[in-house]
Design a protein around this motif. Structure first.
Motif, PDB file in Angstrom:
ATOM      1  N   GLY A  55     -20.600   4.006 -29.101  1.00 29.53           N
ATOM      2  CA  GLY A  55     -21.047   2.928 -29.966  1.00 29.53           C
ATOM      3  C   GLY A  55     -20.394   1.586 -29.682  1.00 29.53           C
ATOM      4  N   TYR A  56     -19.657   1.489 -28.575  1.00 30.37           N
ATOM      5  CA  TYR A  56     -18.961   0.235 -28.279  1.00 30.37           C
ATOM      6  C   TYR A  56     -19.934  -0.901 -28.003  1.00 30.37           C
ATOM      7  CZ  TYR A  56     -15.677  -3.095 -26.299  1.00 30.37           C
ATOM      8  OH  TYR A  56     -14.945  -4.234 -26.066  1.00 30.37           O
ATOM      9  N   HIS A  57     -20.912  -0.674 -27.131  1.00 29.79           N
ATOM     10  CA  HIS A  57     -21.877  -1.726 -26.809  1.00 29.79           C
ATOM     11  C   HIS A  57     -23.139  -1.115 -26.214  1.00 29.79           C
ATOM     12  CE1 HIS A  57     -23.373  -5.673 -25.503  1.00 29.79           C
ATOM     13  NE2 HIS A  57     -23.785  -5.034 -24.425  1.00 29.79           N
ATOM     14  N   SER A  58     -24.256  -1.577 -26.685  1.00 27.22           N
ATOM     15  CA  SER A  58     -25.547  -1.248 -26.095  1.00 27.22           C
ATOM     16  C   SER A  58     -26.397  -2.505 -26.207  1.00 27.22           C
ATOM     17  CB  SER A  58     -26.203  -0.082 -26.845  1.00 27.22           C
ATOM     18  OG  SER A  58     -27.435   0.239 -26.243  1.00 27.22           O
ATOM     19  N   GLY A  59     -26.717  -3.096 -25.062  1.00 26.06           N
ATOM     20  CA  GLY A  59     -27.479  -4.348 -25.079  1.00 26.06           C
ATOM     21  C   GLY A  59     -27.328  -5.106 -23.781  1.00 26.06           C
ATOM     22  N   ARG A  60     -27.336  -6.428 -23.890  1.00 23.76           N
ATOM     23  CA  ARG A  60     -27.243  -7.279 -22.708  1.00 23.76           C
ATOM     24  C   ARG A  60     -25.926  -7.041 -21.964  1.00 23.76           C
ATOM     25  NH1 ARG A  60     -28.772 -12.772 -21.925  1.00 23.76           N
ATOM     26  NH2 ARG A  60     -26.543 -13.047 -21.998  1.00 23.76           N
ATOM     27  N   GLY A  61     -26.041  -6.988 -20.630  1.00 27.07           N
ATOM     28  CA  GLY A  61     -24.867  -6.755 -19.808  1.00 27.07           C
ATOM     29  C   GLY A  61     -23.823  -7.851 -19.937  1.00 27.07           C
ATOM     30  N   ARG A  62     -24.263  -9.094 -19.918  1.00 25.31           N
ATOM     31  CA  ARG A  62     -23.292 -10.192 -19.998  1.00 25.31           C
ATOM     32  C   ARG A  62     -22.591 -10.228 -21.347  1.00 25.31           C
ATOM     33  NH1 ARG A  62     -26.257 -15.044 -16.531  1.00 25.31           N
ATOM     34  NH2 ARG A  62     -26.214 -13.899 -14.554  1.00 25.31           N
ATOM     35  N   ASP A  63     -23.245  -9.732 -22.397  1.00 29.32           N
ATOM     36  CA  ASP A  63     -22.613  -9.709 -23.717  1.00 29.32           C
ATOM     37  C   ASP A  63     -21.418  -8.763 -23.763  1.00 29.32           C
ATOM     38  OD1 ASP A  63     -24.516 -11.522 -24.558  1.00 29.32           O
ATOM     39  OD2 ASP A  63     -25.666 -10.066 -25.741  1.00 29.32           O
ATOM     40  N   VAL A  64     -21.450  -7.694 -22.970  1.00 29.77           N
ATOM     41  CA  VAL A  64     -20.320  -6.774 -22.985  1.00 29.77           C
ATOM     42  C   VAL A  64     -19.077  -7.449 -22.415  1.00 29.77           C
ATOM     43  CG1 VAL A  64     -20.579  -5.548 -20.767  1.00 29.77           C
ATOM     44  CG2 VAL A  64     -19.702  -4.338 -22.759  1.00 29.77           C
ATOM     45  N   ILE A  65     -19.234  -8.347 -21.465  1.00 26.74           N
ATOM     46  CA  ILE A  65     -18.084  -9.096 -20.933  1.00 26.74           C
ATOM     47  C   ILE A  65     -17.445  -9.918 -22.045  1.00 26.74           C
ATOM     48  CG2 ILE A  65     -17.393 -10.974 -19.364  1.00 26.74           C
ATOM     49  CD1 ILE A  65     -17.906  -8.342 -17.927  1.00 26.74           C
ATOM     50  N   ASP A  66     -18.272 -10.603 -22.827  1.00 28.11           N
ATOM     51  CA  ASP A  66     -17.751 -11.406 -23.940  1.00 28.11           C
ATOM     52  C   ASP A  66     -16.952 -10.533 -24.907  1.00 28.11           C
ATOM     53  OD1 ASP A  66     -19.184 -13.512 -22.785  1.00 28.11           O
ATOM     54  OD2 ASP A  66     -20.889 -13.252 -24.121  1.00 28.11           O
ATOM     55  N   ARG A  67     -17.502  -9.356 -25.226  1.00 29.42           N
ATOM     56  CA  ARG A  67     -16.836  -8.477 -26.195  1.00 29.42           C
ATOM     57  C   ARG A  67     -15.540  -7.916 -25.621  1.00 29.42           C
ATOM     58  NH1 ARG A  67     -18.828  -3.299 -29.700  1.00 29.42           N
ATOM     59  NH2 ARG A  67     -16.809  -3.051 -30.692  1.00 29.42           N
ATOM     60  N   ILE A  68     -15.585  -7.443 -24.378  1.00 30.29           N
ATOM     61  CA  ILE A  68     -14.374  -6.878 -23.771  1.00 30.29           C
ATOM     62  C   ILE A  68     -13.272  -7.924 -23.701  1.00 30.29           C
ATOM     63  CG2 ILE A  68     -13.382  -6.002 -21.608  1.00 30.29           C
ATOM     64  CD1 ILE A  68     -16.106  -4.546 -21.197  1.00 30.29           C
ATOM     65  N   CYS A  69     -13.604  -9.127 -23.259  1.00 27.99           N
ATOM     66  CA  CYS A  69     -12.577 -10.177 -23.155  1.00 27.99           C
ATOM     67  C   CYS A  69     -12.028 -10.542 -24.532  1.00 27.99           C
ATOM     68  CB  CYS A  69     -13.133 -11.391 -22.414  1.00 27.99           C
ATOM     69  SG  CYS A  69     -13.331 -11.099 -20.632  1.00 27.99           S
ATOM     70  N   ALA A  70     -12.868 -10.603 -25.543  1.00 29.90           N
ATOM     71  CA  ALA A  70     -12.392 -10.882 -26.906  1.00 29.90           C
ATOM     72  C   ALA A  70     -11.448  -9.771 -27.372  1.00 29.90           C
ATOM     73  CB  ALA A  70     -13.572 -11.028 -27.857  1.00 29.90           C
ATOM     74  N   ASP A  71     -11.804  -8.525 -27.114  1.00 29.99           N
ATOM     75  CA  ASP A  71     -10.945  -7.407 -27.509  1.00 29.99           C
ATOM     76  C   ASP A  71      -9.645  -7.402 -26.713  1.00 29.99           C
ATOM     77  OD1 ASP A  71     -12.827  -6.599 -29.359  1.00 29.99           O
ATOM     78  OD2 ASP A  71     -13.600  -4.949 -28.122  1.00 29.99           O
ATOM     79  N   HIS A  72      -9.712  -7.715 -25.417  1.00 29.20           N
ATOM     80  CA  HIS A  72      -8.508  -7.718 -24.588  1.00 29.20           C
ATOM     81  C   HIS A  72      -7.548  -8.845 -24.974  1.00 29.20           C
ATOM     82  CE1 HIS A  72     -10.196  -4.499 -22.402  1.00 29.20           C
ATOM     83  NE2 HIS A  72      -9.772  -4.794 -21.197  1.00 29.20           N
ATOM     84  N   ARG A  73      -8.056  -9.923 -25.538  1.00 28.20           N
ATOM     85  CA  ARG A  73      -7.166 -11.013 -25.990  1.00 28.20           C
ATOM     86  C   ARG A  73      -6.229 -10.538 -27.095  1.00 28.20           C
ATOM     87  NH1 ARG A  73     -11.368 -13.977 -24.111  1.00 28.20           N
ATOM     88  NH2 ARG A  73     -10.872 -15.923 -23.067  1.00 28.20           N
ATOM     89  N   LYS A  74      -6.590  -9.478 -27.790  1.00 30.13           N
ATOM     90  CA  LYS A  74      -5.752  -8.921 -28.859  1.00 30.13           C
ATOM     91  C   LYS A  74      -4.637  -8.039 -28.296  1.00 30.13           C
ATOM     92  CE  LYS A  74      -9.880  -8.742 -31.714  1.00 30.13           C
ATOM     93  NZ  LYS A  74     -10.915  -7.823 -32.233  1.00 30.13           N
ATOM     94  N   LEU A  75      -4.692  -7.742 -27.005  1.00 29.71           N
ATOM     95  CA  LEU A  75      -3.702  -6.895 -26.351  1.00 29.71           C
ATOM     96  C   LEU A  75      -2.683  -7.755 -25.607  1.00 29.71           C
ATOM     97  CD1 LEU A  75      -6.255  -4.332 -24.902  1.00 29.71           C
ATOM     98  CD2 LEU A  75      -4.669  -3.928 -26.813  1.00 29.71           C
ATOM     99  N   LEU A  76      -1.619  -7.126 -25.156  1.00 32.78           N
ATOM    100  CA  LEU A  76      -0.584  -7.846 -24.403  1.00 32.78           C
ATOM    101  C   LEU A  76      -0.882  -7.880 -22.917  1.00 32.78           C
ATOM    102  CD1 LEU A  76       2.535  -6.374 -26.204  1.00 32.78           C
ATOM    103  CD2 LEU A  76       1.486  -8.622 -26.558  1.00 32.78           C
ATOM    104  N   ARG A  77      -1.419  -6.778 -22.391  1.00 38.67           N
ATOM    105  CA  ARG A  77      -1.754  -6.711 -20.972  1.00 38.67           C
ATOM    106  C   ARG A  77      -2.694  -5.545 -20.734  1.00 38.67           C
ATOM    107  NH1 ARG A  77       3.664  -5.494 -21.548  1.00 38.67           N
ATOM    108  NH2 ARG A  77       4.131  -7.660 -21.179  1.00 38.67           N
ATOM    109  N   HIS A  78      -3.340  -5.573 -19.573  1.00 33.80           N
ATOM    110  CA  HIS A  78      -4.305  -4.539 -19.218  1.00 33.80           C
ATOM    111  C   HIS A  78      -4.531  -4.575 -17.720  1.00 33.80           C
ATOM    112  CE1 HIS A  78      -6.640  -8.199 -19.846  1.00 33.80           C
ATOM    113  NE2 HIS A  78      -6.167  -8.170 -21.067  1.00 33.80           N
ATOM    114  N   SER A  79      -4.897  -3.419 -17.177  1.00 34.07           N
ATOM    115  CA  SER A  79      -5.155  -3.316 -15.748  1.00 34.07           C
ATOM    116  C   SER A  79      -6.241  -2.271 -15.531  1.00 34.07           C
ATOM    117  CB  SER A  79      -3.875  -2.907 -15.009  1.00 34.07           C
ATOM    118  OG  SER A  79      -4.119  -2.784 -13.626  1.00 34.07           O
ATOM    119  N   HIS A  80      -7.264  -2.647 -14.766  1.00 35.70           N
ATOM    120  CA  HIS A  80      -8.377  -1.752 -14.450  1.00 35.70           C
ATOM    121  C   HIS A  80      -8.335  -1.437 -12.960  1.00 35.70           C
ATOM    122  CE1 HIS A  80      -9.518  -3.512 -18.253  1.00 35.70           C
ATOM    123  NE2 HIS A  80     -10.429  -2.573 -18.394  1.00 35.70           N
ATOM    124  N   GLN A  81      -8.362  -0.152 -12.642  1.00 42.91           N
ATOM    125  CA  GLN A  81      -8.316   0.315 -11.253  1.00 42.91           C
ATOM    126  C   GLN A  81      -9.589   1.089 -10.957  1.00 42.91           C
ATOM    127  OE1 GLN A  81      -5.472  -0.610  -9.511  1.00 42.91           O
ATOM    128  NE2 GLN A  81      -4.985  -1.622 -11.431  1.00 42.91           N
TER     129      GLN A  81
END
Length: 174
Positions: A55-81
């Motif tokens: 249920g995290y996201h279903s819709g426009r692809g570019r919108d998921v980038i906006d949501r992920i970046c907004a959620d990641h701003r609440k974190l201290l750091r992150h790394s995707h491999q």
């Protein structure tokens, strides 16, 4: 051109196409780790769609980038491999599966925590006007873990924005 030359030219083009798609997959990870929304949008065609499970996201692809970046701003750091990239080409379309491990750190009150997710991106791609980009992504979370951790530390050079040192060396390519 002989039949052998045609075959070699097709093989070379297939390698170039697979490399272009692989670089787009890597750009996606860079975009969410550096909170670079324009870079993240460039990975998706304008009309692309995305399904991120749970249920995290279903819709426009570019919108998921906006949501992920907004959620990641609440974190201290992150790394995707990214690993285990398989790509099947069909002319100007392609399908791929990529394994992704994301490690995210934050604070819950005063307590540092870490989330590690192991997921797969099951993607449909197309080349339009010479540019490979996503038509659809299904993000499948295979498993995850959340735990409290000890003290947090990071290299002060590590940044989640365009001031990260990588932008200076990649500027010509970005």
């Amino acid at each position: 051109m002989t039949g052998r030359d045609d075959l070699q030219a097709r093989d070379i083009q297939a390698l170039l196409d697979k490399q272009a798609i692989t670089e787009q997959i890597h750009r996606y990870c860079r975009a969410v780790d550096r909170l670079d929304i324009p870079l993240g949008h460039s990975v998706w065609h304008e009309d692309a769609t995305a399904e991120y499970g749970g249920g995290y996201h279903s819709g426009r692809g570019r919108d998921v980038i906006d949501r992920i970046c907004a959620d990641h701003r609440k974190l201290l750091r992150h790394s995707h491999q990214i690993a285990n990239i398989l790509i099947e080409l069909r002319g100007d379309t392609a399908g791929s599966e990529s394994y992704v491990t994301a490690t995210l750190q934050g604070l819950r009150g005063e307590t540092p925590f870490q989330i590690t997710t192991c997921s797969r991106y099951v993607d449909r791609w197309s080349r339009r006007d010479g540019h490979w980009a996503l038509d659809h992504r299904m993000a499948i979370r295979d498993f995850d873990e959340m735990r409290d951790i000890g003290g947090l530390s990071a290299d002060p050079l590590s940044r989640r924005d365009a001031n990260d040192p990588s932008y200076a060396v990649l500027r010509a390519q970005s």
